[in-house]
Design an enzyme around this catalytic site. Structure first.
Site, PDB file in Angstrom:
ATOM      1  N   ASP A   1     -54.456  12.671-123.402  1.00 17.43           N
ATOM      2  CA  ASP A   1     -53.231  12.685-122.600  1.00 17.43           C
ATOM      3  C   ASP A   1     -53.500  13.595-121.408  1.00 17.43           C
ATOM      4  O   ASP A   1     -53.493  14.816-121.527  1.00 17.43           O
ATOM      5  CB  ASP A   1     -52.061  13.207-123.429  1.00 17.43           C
ATOM      6  CG  ASP A   1     -50.782  13.368-122.600  1.00 17.43           C
ATOM      7  OD1 ASP A   1     -50.739  12.841-121.469  1.00 17.43           O
ATOM      8  OD2 ASP A   1     -49.835  14.010-123.089  1.00 17.43           O
TER       9      ASP A   1
ATOM     10  N   GLU B   1     -48.761   5.137-121.286  1.00 15.69           N
ATOM     11  CA  GLU B   1     -48.213   6.253-122.059  1.00 15.69           C
ATOM     12  C   GLU B   1     -47.081   5.836-123.011  1.00 15.69           C
ATOM     13  O   GLU B   1     -47.049   6.287-124.157  1.00 15.69           O
ATOM     14  CB  GLU B   1     -47.751   7.352-121.112  1.00 15.69           C
ATOM     15  CG  GLU B   1     -48.915   8.073-120.432  1.00 15.69           C
ATOM     16  CD  GLU B   1     -48.480   9.053-119.368  1.00 15.69           C
ATOM     17  OE1 GLU B   1     -47.248   9.161-119.141  1.00 15.69           O
ATOM     18  OE2 GLU B   1     -49.338   9.710-118.760  1.00 15.69           O
TER      19      GLU B   1
ATOM     20  N   ASP C   1     -39.454  10.523-121.910  1.00 12.42           N
ATOM     21  CA  ASP C   1     -40.587  11.443-121.720  1.00 12.42           C
ATOM     22  C   ASP C   1     -40.214  12.490-120.674  1.00 12.42           C
ATOM     23  O   ASP C   1     -40.226  12.223-119.475  1.00 12.42           O
ATOM     24  CB  ASP C   1     -41.817  10.654-121.280  1.00 12.42           C
ATOM     25  CG  ASP C   1     -43.078  11.517-121.195  1.00 12.42           C
ATOM     26  OD1 ASP C   1     -42.954  12.749-121.265  1.00 12.42           O
ATOM     27  OD2 ASP C   1     -44.175  10.954-121.068  1.00 12.42           O
TER      28      ASP C   1
ATOM     29  N   LYS D   1     -52.096  15.204-110.744  1.00 10.84           N
ATOM     30  CA  LYS D   1     -51.797  13.849-111.215  1.00 10.84           C
ATOM     31  C   LYS D   1     -50.859  13.131-110.252  1.00 10.84           C
ATOM     32  O   LYS D   1     -50.866  11.912-110.158  1.00 10.84           O
ATOM     33  CB  LYS D   1     -51.174  13.912-112.615  1.00 10.84           C
ATOM     34  CG  LYS D   1     -50.980  12.555-113.290  1.00 10.84           C
ATOM     35  CD  LYS D   1     -50.482  12.734-114.700  1.00 10.84           C
ATOM     36  CE  LYS D   1     -50.248  11.410-115.406  1.00 10.84           C
ATOM     37  NZ  LYS D   1     -49.804  11.589-116.808  1.00 10.84           N
TER      38      LYS D   1
END
Length: 584
Positions: free
Chosen positions: A51, A217, A239, A113
């Site tokens: 992850d 994800e 999330d 990211k």
């Protein structure tokens, strides 16, 4: 904590290495000390799931048939996605790098990211650059680069920074498993485009991985929670991480998982709750005492750490005492009490409104009916009607037309460390009417580890340690369906099997023989030939083996179409999804 140094190299070497994905990556990695080389004594091949998060990262693998997160050198399963390059070229990762952020903000990199796989002229990059302490510029080709005075070229690519995080995770996995780690499954957001996905693969290759597979994800979360993929369900994956917020709607059934819709906020996460507490302390106590955290980096860092600790404490307790060496009366120490109700009801109401909007949008896009949302829309129209608003204006307020009506939500899965806040559960209960699943008490899955664990499940499939599941990209599932239909039309043996399973002369009224067992497994396997990928559209009545089972009109129609070799498109052939099915 592993460290390495970046040797000097020229600008053209870097552009050549990363400008063309897949070419020169290993060479560039060798020049910059990014390759993790396993000792020859390690002979066990270990495939890991990673992850690679905006704020934190994790790595997991299959141990004893179950996914398990691997602890780092500090004994923690979560590693901060922070990289710092020191003046002598030494690179540090994780918590040690976090401590460098105060002293060396211009050469300590985080939240990359949000930049990976983007061009410098992207509006999202320009917005993000204004928030970061390090400088974001462009190379000759317009790709994003990060200024770094401590390396020869004077800059780094986001892929290189992410590669350092991956390299650290791989080193931790190698040390813990005592195996050889050259293959990995890396989870990426469902909304990542091709450039972002390619850049993530490049980061893995730079870290020394020979093979990198990507997994969405939300699908990883579904695998981590062990959802029964044969049961029809509509699942919400909520999330909320440290710096980003993502919401995804999944459709599960007949061995497949499809991503129906995604939404979120790239600049909303647990850090915003920390900032709300920091701003409250600064506004009410530090500013009146003549202190300005914005002009004092050390005070700002201490205040941020204090706010984060307070947020964590309020997830377990109703109130917490905040203490600082400055900010009190007469220049003395500060001691103030913050309650959970103050945090939830006064300091973060705007944050919850920001959470609600992407959730509403994702549900409408997927055609999932949240009663609370629909009721609120109708109530607003009624109020305006009572105020005398013309009907034509009310008609203009009609919500976006949904592509198709789906069943209500079946489950809500929690992902991300910020979902530990009790207010998250309250928010989702109010929005969906369901009790969210997550945490050690519910489902046994740590929200911080869920994505890594799901990626490890896929890694276990690739390694052959898990044999009852297969996860594919949507194009792969569609291809297998097309091959199954072609086989049905061209192979008499497959057609004969289908005719034996269905009573076609009676219009498919009954499902006969051994294929009528519980769960509809026979129907799925017969319809899809050997692939087992075709999906049942509606819920079947329960029947024992050898008994009869009533089929819906929709199923009857689809059976006839399949038998005629003109099967209609199966659900799950839309864009942006992934499918999972039992392997043959």
């Amino acid at each position: 904590m592993q460290t390495c140094k970046l040797p000097k190299c020229n600008r053209n070497q870097l552009v050549g290495a990363l400008g063309q994905p897949g070419q020169g990556i290993r060479a560039a990695a060798g020049r910059r000390g990014l390759v993790v080389v396993a000792s020859s004594r390690f002979i066990r091949e270990v495939v890991v799931g990673i992850d690679l998060g905006t704020t934190n990262s994790a790595v997991a693998y299959i141990e004893g048939g179950k996914p398990k997160c691997i602890p780092n050198a500090d004994g923690e399963t979560i590693t901060p996605s922070v990289v710092s390059v020191l003046k002598d070229g030494e690179v540090v990762v994780g918590k040690r790098a976090q401590r460098q952020a105060v002293l060396h903000p211009a050469s300590t990199y985080y939240s990359v990211k949000r930049l990976i796989g983007r061009r410098a002229d992207d509006p999202a990059v320009k917005e993000e650059a204004a928030r970061l302490p390090y400088k974001v510029t462009a190379d000759e080709d317009g790709a994003v680069v990060l200024d770094c005075p401590n390396v020869g070229p004077g800059y780094l690519y986001p892929e290189e920074v992410s590669a350092q995080v991956v390299s650290q995770l791989v080193a931790d996995a190698t040390a813990y498993s005592r195996g050889r780690v050259t293959k990995a499954v890396i989870a990426v957001p469902a909304y990542f485009d091709d450039r972002q996905r390619e850049a993530t693969v490049a980061a893995g290759k730079l870290a020394g991985l020979e093979t990198v597979r990507l997994l969405r994800e939300p699908v990883a979360a579904a695998l981590a929670y062990g959802l029964d993929l044969r049961e029809d369900a509509t699942v919400l994956v909520f999330d909320l991480g440290g710096g980003t917020y993502d919401v995804s709607l999944l459709e599960v059934g007949a061995g497949t998982v499809e991503v129906l819709s995604t939404g979120g906020d790239a600049h909303l996460g647990g850090d915003d709750w920390d900032a709300a507490i920091s701003n409250w302390v600064e506004r009410n106590y530090l500013s009146p005492a003549g202190l300005d955290p914005r002009s004092d980096p050390r005070l700002r860092a201490n205040l941020r750490a204090l706010a984060q600790a307070a947020k964590h404490s309020l997830s377990e307790a109703d109130e917490v005492v905040l203490r600082m060496p400055v900010g009190g009366r007469g220049g003395g120490p500060l001691e103030v009490t913050l309650t959970r109700s103050t945090l939830e009801e006064e300091l973060t109401q705007e944050l919850w409104r920001r959470c609600r909007l992407p959730l509403d949008q994702a549900c409408w896009q997927a055609g999932v009916d949240l009663n609370e949302v629909v009721g609120g829309h109708e109530a607003m129209k009624e109020q305006l009607r009572n105020r005398g608003v013309p009907s034509w204006k009310l008609e203009a307020m009609q919500p976006e037309i949904r592509p198709r009506k789906r069943a209500p939500l079946s489950a809500v899965l929690l992902v991300g460390g910020a979902t530990r806040m009790p207010a998250v559960r309250s928010f989702l209960r109010n929005m969906t009417g369901l009790e969210p699943i997550g945490g050690a008490q519910q489902g046994g899955v740590d929200p911080d580890e869920a994505v890594a664990l799901g990626a490890a499940v896929q890694a276990g499939i690739l390694q052959g340690e898990i044999s009852n599941l297969m996860v594919m990209d949507q194009w792969q599932a569609s291809l297998m369906r097309a091959l199954a239909k072609l086989q049905l039309r061209s192979d008499p043996r497959v057609r004969q099997r289908l005719e034996q399973s269905y009573d076609l002369e009676e219009g498919g009224e009954e499902l006969l023989g051994e294929g009528a067992g519980e769960g509809g497994e026979g129907a799925a396997a017969a319809a899809g030939g050997e692939s087992g990928l075709e999906e049942e559209e509606d819920e079947q009545g329960k029947g024992g083996k050898g008994g009869k089972q009533q089929l819906s009109k929709r199923q009857k129609r689809r059976m006839k179409e399949r038998a005629a070799g003109a099967g209609s498109g199966a659900k799950g052939e839309g864009a942006g999804g992934q499918a999972a099915a039992p392997p043959q």
